[in-house]
Design a protein around this motif. Structure first.
Motif, short mmCIF file in Angstrom:
data_model
loop_
_atom_site.label_atom_id
_atom_site.label_comp_id
_atom_site.label_asym_id
_atom_site.label_seq_id
_atom_site.Cartn_x
_atom_site.Cartn_y
_atom_site.Cartn_z
N TYR A 258 44.24 32.28 32.53
CA TYR A 258 43.14 32.98 31.87
C TYR A 258 43.32 34.49 31.94
N SER A 259 43.77 34.98 33.10
CA SER A 259 44.12 36.40 33.26
C SER A 259 45.26 36.48 34.26
N TYR A 260 45.97 37.60 34.24
CA TYR A 260 47.16 37.70 35.09
C TYR A 260 47.29 39.12 35.66
N GLY A 261 48.36 39.32 36.45
CA GLY A 261 48.54 40.61 37.10
C GLY A 261 47.66 40.78 38.32
N HIS A 262 47.35 39.67 39.00
CA HIS A 262 46.52 39.72 40.20
C HIS A 262 47.39 39.57 41.44
N ARG A 263 46.92 40.13 42.54
CA ARG A 263 47.64 40.01 43.81
C ARG A 263 47.15 38.82 44.63
N ASN A 264 45.84 38.74 44.83
CA ASN A 264 45.28 37.64 45.63
C ASN A 264 43.78 37.59 45.38
N VAL A 265 43.36 36.67 44.53
CA VAL A 265 41.96 36.56 44.12
C VAL A 265 41.24 35.55 45.00
N GLN A 266 40.22 36.01 45.72
CA GLN A 266 39.43 35.10 46.56
C GLN A 266 37.94 35.16 46.24
N GLY A 267 37.54 35.90 45.21
CA GLY A 267 36.13 35.97 44.86
C GLY A 267 35.93 35.81 43.37
N LEU A 268 35.04 34.92 42.97
CA LEU A 268 34.69 34.68 41.56
C LEU A 268 33.18 34.56 41.45
N ALA A 269 32.59 35.22 40.46
CA ALA A 269 31.14 35.11 40.24
C ALA A 269 30.82 35.55 38.82
N TRP A 270 29.74 34.99 38.27
CA TRP A 270 29.27 35.35 36.93
C TRP A 270 27.92 36.06 37.06
N ASP A 271 27.70 37.06 36.21
CA ASP A 271 26.40 37.71 36.20
C ASP A 271 25.48 37.00 35.22
N LYS A 272 24.29 37.54 35.02
CA LYS A 272 23.30 36.85 34.19
C LYS A 272 23.72 36.77 32.72
N ASP A 273 24.63 37.65 32.30
CA ASP A 273 25.11 37.63 30.93
C ASP A 273 26.46 36.92 30.80
N LYS A 274 26.80 36.15 31.81
CA LYS A 274 27.98 35.28 31.81
C LYS A 274 29.29 36.05 31.84
N ARG A 275 29.27 37.29 32.30
CA ARG A 275 30.50 38.02 32.54
C ARG A 275 31.11 37.55 33.85
N LEU A 276 32.42 37.38 33.85
CA LEU A 276 33.13 36.92 35.05
C LEU A 276 33.65 38.12 35.85
N TRP A 277 33.34 38.13 37.14
CA TRP A 277 33.79 39.16 38.06
C TRP A 277 34.71 38.54 39.10
N ALA A 278 35.67 39.32 39.57
CA ALA A 278 36.62 38.81 40.57
C ALA A 278 36.93 39.89 41.59
N ALA A 279 36.99 39.49 42.86
CA ALA A 279 37.41 40.39 43.94
C ALA A 279 38.86 40.11 44.27
N GLU A 280 39.59 41.18 44.57
CA GLU A 280 41.04 41.06 44.75
C GLU A 280 41.53 41.96 45.88
N PHE A 281 42.37 41.38 46.73
CA PHE A 281 43.02 42.15 47.79
C PHE A 281 44.06 43.09 47.20
N GLY A 282 43.99 44.36 47.57
CA GLY A 282 45.07 45.27 47.27
C GLY A 282 46.15 45.18 48.33
N GLN A 283 47.10 46.10 48.28
CA GLN A 283 48.18 46.08 49.26
C GLN A 283 47.91 47.09 50.38
N ASN A 284 48.21 48.33 50.14
CA ASN A 284 48.08 49.34 51.19
C ASN A 284 47.01 50.38 50.89
N THR A 285 46.51 50.40 49.65
CA THR A 285 45.66 51.51 49.26
C THR A 285 44.29 51.07 48.76
N TRP A 286 44.25 50.22 47.72
CA TRP A 286 42.99 49.93 47.05
C TRP A 286 42.73 48.42 46.95
N ASP A 287 41.57 47.99 47.41
CA ASP A 287 41.03 46.69 47.06
C ASP A 287 40.18 46.85 45.81
#
Length: 408
Positions: A258-287
């Motif tokens: 469905y989407s790509y270019g992710h490092r490690n996705v461990q969070g998925l959630a939808w808001d009230k308007d059905k938008r999909l959000w994802a949390a992702e581990f960064g490496q050394n600088t940015w999550d």
């Protein structure tokens, strides 16, 4: 562990400040810069950052898009609040995935034991319902995400994402409450297999979306090239039918990617308007917190954080890795709530549609240790699961716990 040139630990242990009052608000530009984030629209951020870009609004035509013409509700307040309302359970071992049952009880996966237990919401009693065959725990792998079938009331199917000796896979099992405790899970029916496994970066979160399709966040196992390889299932968000087949409307008709270019996705959630959000581990600088659109490239390993590179999708919000190391997320009260492992705090990201209305706020900092999973229960209620017994924490008496929160 963070893989790359520096090989820094990602979910590594850190000193705890248990018994200290929660740090309730990290608002204002000064606190934001301390967390490594730049204010939305600011010309620059902390050292090493790039100019942030506005998050794009998903197309209404996609399954994650906002319904066309739907009115926007009033945005949430810039400052929120978190109250720990109670403790449902304690003394859990390596809890990871959680699935609320229709009656309010919880199914909880133990990553390292490979078991699923039922937790009574009324008494906190923990009753094993069964062991998932084939789970091979190790490193960050094991029994990870749980989800209930959209037709659970009739089919009683529990879905689990887990690591085996050869791969990560998703199986479903019938939950029969009439059988003896510990024997209530039927034989697993594997609906999807072949997701790359590793000692690190196994992803593992699964959830059924508003479209009743099954979504899964995966990791690139430390092999960074997998994230940009569309033929690989590593470093992706997958979308499939409940039977594990590609869905009409996916970017490629014969693929679950469905989407790509992710490092490690461990969070998925939808808001009230059905938008999909994802949390992702960064490496050394940015999550990262990302707004997911079908077919979009989220940059890893070509970019980490807000790189502003053509063809790559920038995150909506970023954190220094010591402040977050995000796992589960949930949407409630107009905000995304994000559990931090190494950061040992719960982040609130208030949103107006697809855009933050204020800087992220941190709550419960250091009070309960590493935080793994957050679940929306409706209204202003959340569940929060700690992760001190996963080998990287500093467990104390009572760990691990499931807490109930009241949030605003």
């Amino acid at each position: 562990m963070r893989y790359g040139q520096a090989h820094k630990p990602h979910e590594g242990p850190r000193p705890r400040t248990r018994g200290v009052l929660a740090a309730f608000a990290l608002a204002g530009c000064g606190a934001l810069l301390a967390a490594g984030c730049a204010p939305a629209g600011a010309p620059g951020g902390a050292a090493g950052t790039s100019p942030p870009r506005a998050a794009p609004t998903p197309s209404a035509a996609g399954p994650a898009g906002s319904p066309s013409g739907s009115p926007e509700a009033a945005p949430p307040p810039a400052k929120g609040s978190v109250t720990v309302a109670g403790e449902i359970a304690r003394d859990l071992e390596s809890p990871w995935g959680v699935a609320p049952l229709p009656d309010g009880d919880l199914l909880v996966a133990s990553r390292d034991k490979g078991t699923i237990s039922r937790v009574s919401a009324a008494t906190g009693k923990v009753t094993p319902i069964g062991k998932v065959p084939g789970v091979a725990p190790g490193g960050e792998g094991g029994l990870l995400g749980l989800a209930l079938s959209p037709a659970f009331a009739s089919d009683r199917m529990v879905y689990a994402y887990f690591t085996t000796e050869s791969d990560n896979r998703i199986a479903r099992m019938r939950y029969d409450e009439q059988r003896d405790a510990g024997q209530q899970l039927g034989a697993p029916d594997t609906v999807f297999r072949g997701i790359p496994k590793g000692l690190v970066h196994n992803g593992g979160r699964i959830a059924f979306g508003p479209d009743k399709m099954l979504y899964a966040g995966t990791g690139e196992t430390g092999d960074t090239g997998l994230a940009q390889d569309k033929k690989s299932l590593g470093g992706k968000i997958l979308r499939m039918t409940p039977d594990g087949q590609p869905v009409h409307g996916n970017p490629e008709a014969d693929s679950v990617v469905y989407s790509y270019g992710h490092r490690n996705v461990q969070g998925l959630a939808w808001d009230k308007d059905k938008r999909l959000w994802a949390a992702e581990f960064g490496q050394n600088t940015w999550d990262e917190l990302n707004l997911i659109e079908p077919g979009a490239n989220y940059g890893w390993p070509e970019a980490e954080g807000k790189a502003g590179k053509p063809g790559l999708r920038d995150p909506v919000a970023v954190w220094k890795t010591d402040e977050a190391s995000p796992s589960g997320i949930a949407w409630a009260q107009g905000s995304v709530w994000m559990a931090g492992l190494k950061g040992e705090r719960l982040w609130r990201i208030p949103l107006a549609g697809a855009h933050p209305v204020a800087e992220p706020e941190a709550f419960l900092t250091g009070k309960y240790g590493r935080l793994r999973t957050v679940i929306a229960l409706g209204g202003d209620r959340l569940l929060l699961v700690t992760s001190e017994t996963d080998g990287r924490g500093s467990p104390e008496a009572g760990d691990d716990r499931i807490l109930t929160l009241t949030v605003r």
